[in-house]
Design a protein around this motif. Structure first.
Motif, mmCIF file in Angstrom:
data_model
loop_
_atom_site.group_PDB
_atom_site.id
_atom_site.type_symbol
_atom_site.label_atom_id
_atom_site.label_comp_id
_atom_site.label_asym_id
_atom_site.label_seq_id
_atom_site.Cartn_x
_atom_site.Cartn_y
_atom_site.Cartn_z
ATOM 1 N N SER A 5 0.828 -1.215 0.000
ATOM 2 C CA SER A 5 0.000 0.000 0.000
ATOM 3 C C SER A 5 0.859 1.260 0.000
ATOM 4 O O SER A 5 0.537 2.242 -0.676
ATOM 5 C CB SER A 5 -0.969 0.001 1.186
ATOM 6 O OG SER A 5 -0.282 0.063 2.417
ATOM 7 N N ALA B 256 1.369 4.095 -3.215
ATOM 8 C CA ALA B 256 1.224 5.548 -3.048
ATOM 9 C C ALA B 256 2.471 6.272 -3.538
ATOM 10 O O ALA B 256 2.378 7.316 -4.199
ATOM 11 C CB ALA B 256 0.937 5.895 -1.588
ATOM 12 N N LYS C 4 -1.391 13.661 2.279
ATOM 13 C CA LYS C 4 -1.753 12.407 1.599
ATOM 14 C C LYS C 4 -1.273 11.193 2.403
ATOM 15 O O LYS C 4 -2.016 10.221 2.557
ATOM 16 C CB LYS C 4 -1.155 12.361 0.192
ATOM 17 C CG LYS C 4 -1.770 13.331 -0.770
ATOM 18 C CD LYS C 4 -3.142 12.869 -1.202
ATOM 19 C CE LYS C 4 -3.636 13.693 -2.370
ATOM 20 N NZ LYS C 4 -4.966 13.261 -2.804
ATOM 21 N N LEU D 121 -3.468 8.282 4.222
ATOM 22 C CA LEU D 121 -3.239 6.858 3.958
ATOM 23 C C LEU D 121 -2.977 6.120 5.264
ATOM 24 O O LEU D 121 -3.504 5.021 5.484
ATOM 25 C CB LEU D 121 -2.062 6.671 2.992
ATOM 26 C CG LEU D 121 -1.671 5.228 2.699
ATOM 27 C CD1 LEU D 121 -2.801 4.473 2.020
ATOM 28 C CD2 LEU D 121 -0.392 5.182 1.858
ATOM 29 N N GLN E 93 -5.099 3.007 6.805
ATOM 30 C CA GLN E 93 -4.422 1.722 6.955
ATOM 31 C C GLN E 93 -4.111 1.360 8.408
ATOM 32 O O GLN E 93 -3.531 0.315 8.669
ATOM 33 C CB GLN E 93 -3.112 1.736 6.152
ATOM 34 C CG GLN E 93 -3.296 1.925 4.664
ATOM 35 C CD GLN E 93 -3.824 0.678 3.991
ATOM 36 O OE1 GLN E 93 -3.451 -0.434 4.335
ATOM 37 N NE2 GLN E 93 -4.708 0.862 3.034
#
Length: 91
Positions: free
Chosen positions: A20, A24, A65, A69, A73
């Motif tokens: 993940s 990104a 950002k 995230l 997560q």
């Protein structure tokens, strides 16, 4: 000379964390220069030096950002400019 940033990731270990985060990084056009990761008991930790020179996003936008995230997560994800990081850690 490339402009660099320091990305840190901390959280409970689980499958897919690296996937993940690196997805990104690719989306924001950040290239990994160096990477270290380990699992301490059940805690995942990773630190990366990334090249940010191809990104069109500011560090402030990147910080937002990655924070978003991280919330999604269940992780703590931060990015700092290399200059700021070096300045904070000078003796």
């Amino acid at each position: 000379m490339s402009k660099q940033g320091i990305v840190t990731v901390v959280g409970l270990d689980r499958i897919g964390i690296i996937a993940s985060v690196t997805f990104a990084l690719a989306e924001y056009k950040l290239n990994i220069i160096d990477i270290r990761q380990t699992v301490l008991n059940e805690f995942f930790t990773m630190i990366m030096v990334v090249d940010v020179s191809a990104s069109t996003m500011s560090f402030k936008d990147l910080q937002a950002k990655f924070a978003q995230l991280g919330e999604e997560q269940g992780l703590q994800i931060t990015i700092q400019s290399e200059e700021l990081f070096r300045g904070m850690h000078r003796i």
